[in-house]
Design an enzyme around this catalytic site. Structure first.
Site, PDB file in Angstrom:
ATOM      1  N   ASP A 167       0.818 -12.006   9.849  1.00  0.00           N
ATOM      2  CA  ASP A 167       1.576 -12.075  11.099  1.00  0.00           C
ATOM      3  C   ASP A 167       1.219 -13.353  11.878  1.00  0.00           C
ATOM      4  OD1 ASP A 167       3.000  -9.771  10.706  1.00  0.00           O
ATOM      5  OD2 ASP A 167       1.684  -8.507  11.922  1.00  0.00           O
ATOM      6  N   ARG A 184       0.835  -1.200   0.000  1.00  0.00           N
ATOM      7  CA  ARG A 184       0.000   0.000   0.000  1.00  0.00           C
ATOM      8  C   ARG A 184       0.867   1.246   0.000  1.00  0.00           C
ATOM      9  NH1 ARG A 184      -4.853   0.612   4.261  1.00  0.00           N
ATOM     10  NH2 ARG A 184      -5.535  -1.186   3.049  1.00  0.00           N
ATOM     11  N   THR A 232      -0.991   7.630  -0.879  1.00  0.00           N
ATOM     12  CA  THR A 232      -2.296   7.508  -1.537  1.00  0.00           C
ATOM     13  C   THR A 232      -3.142   6.380  -0.948  1.00  0.00           C
ATOM     14  OG1 THR A 232      -1.509   5.940  -3.214  1.00  0.00           O
ATOM     15  CG2 THR A 232      -1.220   8.294  -3.671  1.00  0.00           C
ATOM     16  N   ASP A 282      -3.946  -9.502  11.967  1.00  0.00           N
ATOM     17  CA  ASP A 282      -3.168  -9.539  10.735  1.00  0.00           C
ATOM     18  C   ASP A 282      -2.900 -10.992  10.367  1.00  0.00           C
ATOM     19  OD1 ASP A 282      -0.659  -9.697   9.070  1.00  0.00           O
ATOM     20  OD2 ASP A 282      -0.883  -7.521   9.149  1.00  0.00           O
TER      21      ASP A 282
END
Length: 212
Positions: A206, A107, A111, A203
């Site tokens: 993770d 990402r 933006t 996550d």
């Protein structure tokens, strides 16, 4: 029994529900979490792949030769890196001969849009059906970007399989790619202000790889 909503399939099987519950539990450790992801991929894959193409071949049965169907070799699994890797082994348990491609996205911090940083696919990917894998469908940005990338490379038949989805992510994929079938084990309540699924499972990458 599954619930079907347009191009969306939400799995209703008690085994899937049971494993998703343990997946979301914060007390589930890395080893068990990874095993659950693999098992869920197998259970979901059974239904997701019910329309796989077959071809007839001749084999020698104990008493005579017969013509019988086997899977056509035109199917590819594509995990979105890195969390999608946790679902690959479950799919390969069912279809060991399936080819595996990879798409990596990150990402943009300014933006917040997903950027493709890696893509490795079979040379004949345009002639293959693709099952795109990612444990979480949150905002839908990564899934939409991955599907965009596959379509730019000529892929015509794509299915998306996620373990947990938010309504916002489902809506984003359906709006951008109404031709893509979506298969999910569970739909959670919503996204929070940071774009995380609530209640979610944390996550996924993770928890799969023990990096939390």
């Amino acid at each position: 029994m599954e619930a079907y909503l347009s191009n969306l399939t939400v799995f209703n099987h008690p085994l899937i529900k049971h494993k998703v519950s343990h997946l979301c539990d914060v007390n589930t450790g890395t080893k068990e979490f990874s095993e659950l992801v693999k098992e869920l991929a197998m259970l979901m894959g059974y239904e997701t792949l019910k329309e796989l193409k077959t071809k007839d071949v001749e084999i020698q049965a104990p008493l005579q030769k017969i013509i019988t169907p086997v899977l056509a070799e035109d199917f590819t699994i594509v995990p979105i890196l890195r969390a999608g890797l946790g679902m690959v082994d479950g799919m390969l348990e069912m279809i060991p001969a399936a080819k595996v491609g990879h798409i990596g996205l990150y990402r943009n911090p300014e933006t917040l849009q997903p950027i493709e940083y890696y893509c490795k696919l079979p040379n004949d990917i345009q002639d293959r059906d693709v099952l795109l894998l990612d444990p979480m469908l949150a905002t839908g940005g990564s899934a939409v970007a991955a599907i965009d990338g596959l379509k730019r490379r000529g892929v015509k038949h794509i299915k998306l399989m996620d373990l947990i989805a938010a309504p916002e992510g489902i809506e984003a994929v359906q709006k951008a790619h109404p031709d893509v079938e979506i298969f999910v084990a569970a739909i959670d309540e919503k996204l929070n202000d940071h774009g995380y699924i609530v209640p979610g499972l944390g996550d996924a990458g993770d928890r799969i790889f023990g990096t939390k």
